[in-house]
Scaffold this motif. Structure first.
Motif, PDB file in Angstrom:
ATOM      1  N   GLY A 256       9.307 -19.585 -17.076  1.00 39.68           N
ATOM      2  CA  GLY A 256       8.526 -20.171 -16.243  1.00 39.68           C
ATOM      3  C   GLY A 256       9.444 -20.801 -14.891  1.00 39.68           C
ATOM      4  N   LEU A 257      10.665 -20.540 -14.742  1.00 35.60           N
ATOM      5  CA  LEU A 257      11.415 -20.887 -13.677  1.00 35.60           C
ATOM      6  C   LEU A 257      11.680 -19.769 -12.562  1.00 35.60           C
ATOM      7  N   ILE A 258      11.582 -20.158 -11.337  1.00 37.90           N
ATOM      8  CA  ILE A 258      12.049 -19.060 -10.413  1.00 37.90           C
ATOM      9  C   ILE A 258      13.082 -19.768  -9.326  1.00 37.90           C
ATOM     10  N   ASN A 259      13.403 -18.910  -8.529  1.00 36.19           N
ATOM     11  CA  ASN A 259      14.492 -19.286  -7.493  1.00 36.19           C
ATOM     12  C   ASN A 259      14.184 -18.943  -6.066  1.00 36.19           C
ATOM     13  N   HIS A 260      12.916 -18.572  -5.776  1.00 32.01           N
ATOM     14  CA  HIS A 260      12.553 -18.134  -4.611  1.00 32.01           C
ATOM     15  C   HIS A 260      11.088 -18.952  -4.226  1.00 32.01           C
ATOM     16  N   TYR A 261      10.978 -19.232  -2.882  1.00 27.06           N
ATOM     17  CA  TYR A 261       9.757 -19.820  -2.487  1.00 27.06           C
ATOM     18  C   TYR A 261       9.447 -19.021  -1.013  1.00 27.06           C
ATOM     19  N   HIS A 262       8.232 -19.546  -0.545  1.00 25.20           N
ATOM     20  CA  HIS A 262       7.803 -19.097   0.818  1.00 25.20           C
ATOM     21  C   HIS A 262       8.647 -19.895   1.945  1.00 25.20           C
ATOM     22  N   LYS A 263       8.355 -19.239   2.861  1.00 24.98           N
ATOM     23  CA  LYS A 263       9.347 -19.657   4.182  1.00 24.98           C
ATOM     24  C   LYS A 263       8.708 -21.200   4.579  1.00 24.98           C
ATOM     25  N   PHE A 264       7.460 -21.176   4.927  1.00 24.72           N
ATOM     26  CA  PHE A 264       6.935 -22.090   5.735  1.00 24.72           C
ATOM     27  C   PHE A 264       6.557 -23.250   4.949  1.00 24.72           C
ATOM     28  N   ILE A 265       7.418 -24.390   5.024  1.00 23.98           N
ATOM     29  CA  ILE A 265       7.186 -25.548   4.126  1.00 23.98           C
ATOM     30  C   ILE A 265       6.113 -26.544   4.830  1.00 23.98           C
ATOM     31  N   ILE A 266       4.939 -26.692   3.969  1.00 26.77           N
ATOM     32  CA  ILE A 266       4.026 -27.578   4.924  1.00 26.77           C
ATOM     33  C   ILE A 266       3.957 -28.862   4.520  1.00 26.77           C
ATOM     34  N   SER A 267       4.255 -29.207   3.227  1.00 27.62           N
ATOM     35  CA  SER A 267       4.514 -30.530   2.979  1.00 27.62           C
ATOM     36  C   SER A 267       5.073 -30.536   1.571  1.00 27.62           C
ATOM     37  N   PHE A 268       5.384 -32.030   1.218  1.00 22.09           N
ATOM     38  CA  PHE A 268       5.983 -32.331   0.121  1.00 22.09           C
ATOM     39  C   PHE A 268       4.999 -33.277  -0.705  1.00 22.09           C
TER      40      PHE A 268
END
Length: 870
Positions: free
Chosen positions: A573-585
């Protein structure tokens, strides 16, 4: 950290053990002495090409989660009560098993090995239990006994070798422990000596910072992620309704709001569809659209919520609109589309800098964060909109939505607003001098001391040089357009002695990022190390950052944040990558932290994904963070969550010889098994509970461990394919069953003929083909039968997996002829297993090579049947 004796130590068959089992069966054939060289070369190729997984330097438990500090002290494994992998329930279970074993030992045996036995059993509680038990790779079985350093193992064997039979059901380990100390301790050892017991306790690199946030050599805090939702069109916000249902509401820029249930599923119908009213375009980076939403503090009782979106009048005038709406009276998961009541509209002179944040403070007032109107440098008026307190743009507004004003406003002005007495200021203004605050949050405060509770943090997007983080104060001036970050932007305004601006708590240059996305102060339960860190990011650079406050000085220092390496985030269930454009928290109702990102920042692109933060170095004690959400009445369909973000596939090692084709297939299969569903959580099987008699059980003396090759061969005969490795289960008969099934050839042939005759009596008779063999060997004649025939297989110890598959093909009523060479068959499809293209190309050759090796040695042990389908 793969052990040399992986298959022998694992309680049930792994993929490694299953495939090794198929290969090593050839060595047990009667003619293996004559044809052993090719088989040996093939086996050696397998052993050399299977990659060894090096140990990673972070602690991890057998449930593939970080260690923790127990809520209460441990009674038995006290050495791990400050930090480890056991809570009180597990500790008590280990103690119970320990005393059951002690009761079976004589007084002399108790005195010799009571302490060592306790040490070994308590390694389940070690913060490095996953390393000790070879559980770093969660897709292979876990050892039943921890890895012991050779010297310690030798001492244990000399004192407590007779105790092994109480600790494991593995026959090879039990029998080897009674005979051969060297072989036994070689099996118990680990390839990485830093992690065998007790070496793991002596390494300062492993024990100096246990439980602290993992940092890489550059001081970057390593975090992992879990995928929560995907397929969203520019998800601009995610929030909860504070009604104890723990639902999450995710809004897309185009105007749809979706409901996600606590189990991760999404409801078919949107909570709200404003796409017909919202002004937005598919242009990259368009800042207009559905931008904000906030639930009333008493939403559970009154069903009221507020929205912030862009609109356009007559194709010319653009405005931002803040409206109140209500939930449907008949469905708690849908808003009433006819309940909209416009609270406030503000004209926008440009398409950018639209603000978009709505939130309720602890005072139950609604805070509205507007942009400065757009363009560059706030060119509106003498001082710009932001410094003009009579304008509503470039401000933090505060209003009371629980009533209306006699003057015709749809809200009231809080009596303590800072500029309510200023005739040159709008009474709604709470703070000013902001440029385009994108994403603000309210600090819940420290869970224990409540320190920081109620503070409002915002990320304010800069112009050309700096991005900043601010804490909003009543009546505060945040400097724009006089200042950008800590530096002057407009020299004339900046040198004005009456500016009296509030400096940001942190600012960074455009070498780091160019568009800040405000975040949250982490106050959740699951990752206690993160408590108090303000975590935020940058939309353009995709960088995640954190700030930590020095409570003595009030100064905030940056803590660099990055994704953990592949070893750190290698668990289910864990990953160490994400999409570049961070829109919101975002944060959920329990305070856990998330962020929303996309690969393509367009309102029409369904590439938006929601990620959840997880600290891989420490977690809260089990049970402490459990939530009991209120039930949600669902009327429509729900779509279960299906993760899309996977770990990048491993690269195959180069293979250049035909003899290693089977290795390619096996390695491809092994690698595809490293992809599990997010919800799938393989765990270590529970400790075996022995029913002790008055006398300790006597182990079998049939297996004689000798060399490493012989030991591995014997071990693999006990392997079973677990559900995580294959849907096929290879069940080997035990000793009693094998004795019953051992029939003489003549008797076996007679039984086979009788069964065939009965089948033929029930169906239409078909003349068999002529056979040149004598009548005495009638069982080996080819038989033609109309319907299905289930030939009884020769159940010998040399029967292998390929024989079973061949037998199954007869049951499937397929046409077969006498085999001079094994048929080419596609690899059996297994649940959760995806074979890549390279493996598919070699399947036929692989099966042919593998079956040749096995069938040549076993062909004489089973009759050849020929079946025709009418």
């Amino acid at each position: 950290m793969t052990s040399k004796w992986n298959a022998a130590l694992h309680p049930s068959g792994a993929l490694d053990g299953a495939f090794t089992h198929g290969l090593l069966r050839t060595m047990e054939a009667p003619d293996s002495s004559k044809k052993g060289l090719p088989e040996f070369i093939l086996i050696a190729s397998v052993m050399l090409l299977v990659p060894v997984r090096p140990a990673s330097g972070h602690p991890q438990c057998l449930d593939f989660e970080p260690p923790f500090k127990p809520q209460w002290h441990l009674e038995f494994c006290t050495q791990y009560e400050d930090f480890g992998c056991c809570d009180q329930k597990t500790d008590n279970s280990i103690a119970e098993r320990y005393w059951d074993i002690i009761d079976q030992l004589e007084v002399g045996g108790q005195e010799l090995c009571a302490d060592m036995l306790k040490e070994i059993m308590c390694q389940d509680c070690s913060p490095y239990a996953a390393h000790l038990f070879d559980a770093e790779d969660p897709y292979t079985p876990v050892r039943e006994l921890p890895g012991l350093c050779f010297g310690y193992c030798s001492e244990f064997h000399s004192k407590c070798g007779h105790v092994v039979k109480f600790l494991t059901a593995n026959r090879l380990l039990r029998e080897t422990s009674e005979r051969d100390m060297t072989t036994f301790c070689s099996m118990m050892d680990l390839s990485d000596q830093d992690y065998c017991y007790p070496n793991v306790l002596k390494s300062p690199g492993l024990n100096s910072n246990l439980g602290q946030v993992v940092e890489d050599p550059r001081g970057c805090l390593q975090l992992c992620l879990t995928e929560v939702a995907n397929g969203l069109r520019n998800p601009v916000l995610m929030l909860h309704s504070r009604d104890e249902t723990h639902r999450m509401f995710i809004a897309e820029q185009v105007g749809f709001i979706w409901v996600y249930l606590p189990d991760g599923s999404r409801l078919e119908q949107p909570f709200l569809d404003m796409s017909g009213e919202v002004l937005t375009t598919p242009w990259l980076g368009d800042e207009r659209g559905f931008l904000g939403m906030a639930f009333h503090p008493n939403y559970r009782d009154n069903g009221r919520f507020f929205i912030y979106y862009s609109i356009q009048f007559n194709s010319k005038v653009e405005k931002i609109r803040i409206s109140e709406m209500k939930v449907s009276a008949s469905d708690m998961n849908m808003a009433d589309p006819y309940s909209e009541r416009v609270i406030l509209e503000i004209e926008e002179p440009a398409a950018n800098h639209n603000g978009g944040q709505l939130l309720f403070g602890l005072d139950d007032y609604l805070y509205i964060f507007t942009g400065d109107g757009g363009k560059a440098g706030d060119p509106f008026g003498k001082y710009g909109n932001s410094q003009n307190k009579s304008a509503l743009l470039g401000k933090v507004l505060r209003i009371d939505v629980d009533g209306s004003d006699p003057g015709g406003l749809q809200y009231r002005i809080p009596p303590d607003n800072p500029f309510i007495e200023d005739p040159d200021a709008r009474p709604e203004v709470f703070a000013y001098g902001v440029r385009n605050m994108w994403r603000c949050s309210v600090d819940r405060g420290d869970p224990v001391s409540r320190y920081g509770r109620g503070r409002i943090f915002c990320g304010d997007v800069g112009q050309n040089r700096y991005e900043e983080i601010d804490i909003i104060e009543k009546g505060g001036n945040y400097g724009w357009r006089a200042k950008e970050g800590f530096e002057c932007y407009d020299l004339k305004l900046c040198q004005n002695s009456s500016l009296n601006d509030i400096l940001p708590i942190f600012a960074y240059s455009h070498h780091v990022g160019k568009s800040v996305t405000g975040g949250y102060v982490y106050r959740g339960c699951e990752s206690p190390n993160l408590n108090g860190l303000y975590i935020f990011g940058d939309f353009m650079s995709g960088r995640i950052m954190a700030l930590e406050e020095d409570r003595m000085t009030g100064v905030w220092q940056e803590r660099s944040v990055c994704m953990g390496d592949k070893k750190t985030c290698s668990f289910p269930g864990l990953i160490n990558h994400y999409h570049k454009f961070i829109i919101s928290f975002a944060e959920d109702e329990a305070g856990e932290l998330y962020f929303l990102a996309t690969t393509y920042p367009s309102s029409s692109s369904p590439s938006g994904t929601v990620f959840k933060f997880m600290d891989p170095s420490r977690r809260a004690p089990p049970g402490k963070c459990k939530q009991k959400p209120l039930p949600v009445k669902v009327k429509g369909k729900r779509f279960p969550f299906a993760p899309r973000e996977r770990k990048p596939p491993q690269q195959l090692l180069p293979v250049h010889r035909i003899i290693t084709l089977s290795v390619v297939f096996m390695m491809d299969t092994y690698q595809t098994l490293t992809v599990l569903d997010t919800k799938e959580k393989p765990t270590r099987p529970p400790p075996r509970k022995f029913k002790f008699t008055t006398k300790p059980p006597v182990t079998s003396n049939q297996v004689k461990p000798t060399t490493t090759t012989t030991t591995t061969t014997t071990t693999t005969t006990e392997a079973k394919m677990t559900p995580t490795s294959s849907a096929v289960k290879l069940k080997l008969a035990d000793k009693e069953a094998s004795r019953k099934n051992k029939l003489k050839p003549e008797k076996k042939n007679r039984m086979l003929n009788k069964q065939e005759a009965k089948k033929q009596m029930k169906t239409k008779r078909v003349k068999p083909k002529p056979n040149k063999q004598p009548k005495k060997t009638a069982a080996k004649k080819p038989v033609v039968v109309k319907d299905k025939i289930k030939p009884k297989r020769n159940q010998t110890n040399t029967e292998n997996l390929d024989d079973q598959r061949a037998s199954n093909s007869l049951k499937d009523n397929k046409i077969h002829t006498k085999r001079k060479s094994p048929p080419k068959k596609a690899a059996p499809k297994q649940p959760g297993l995806k074979i890549n293209k390279k493996a598919k190309e070699h399947v036929g050759l692989v099966n042919k090579a593998m079956i040749n090796l096995n069938v040549k040695s076993n062909r004489t042990t089973r009759p050849q049947l020929q079946v025709k389908r009418k």
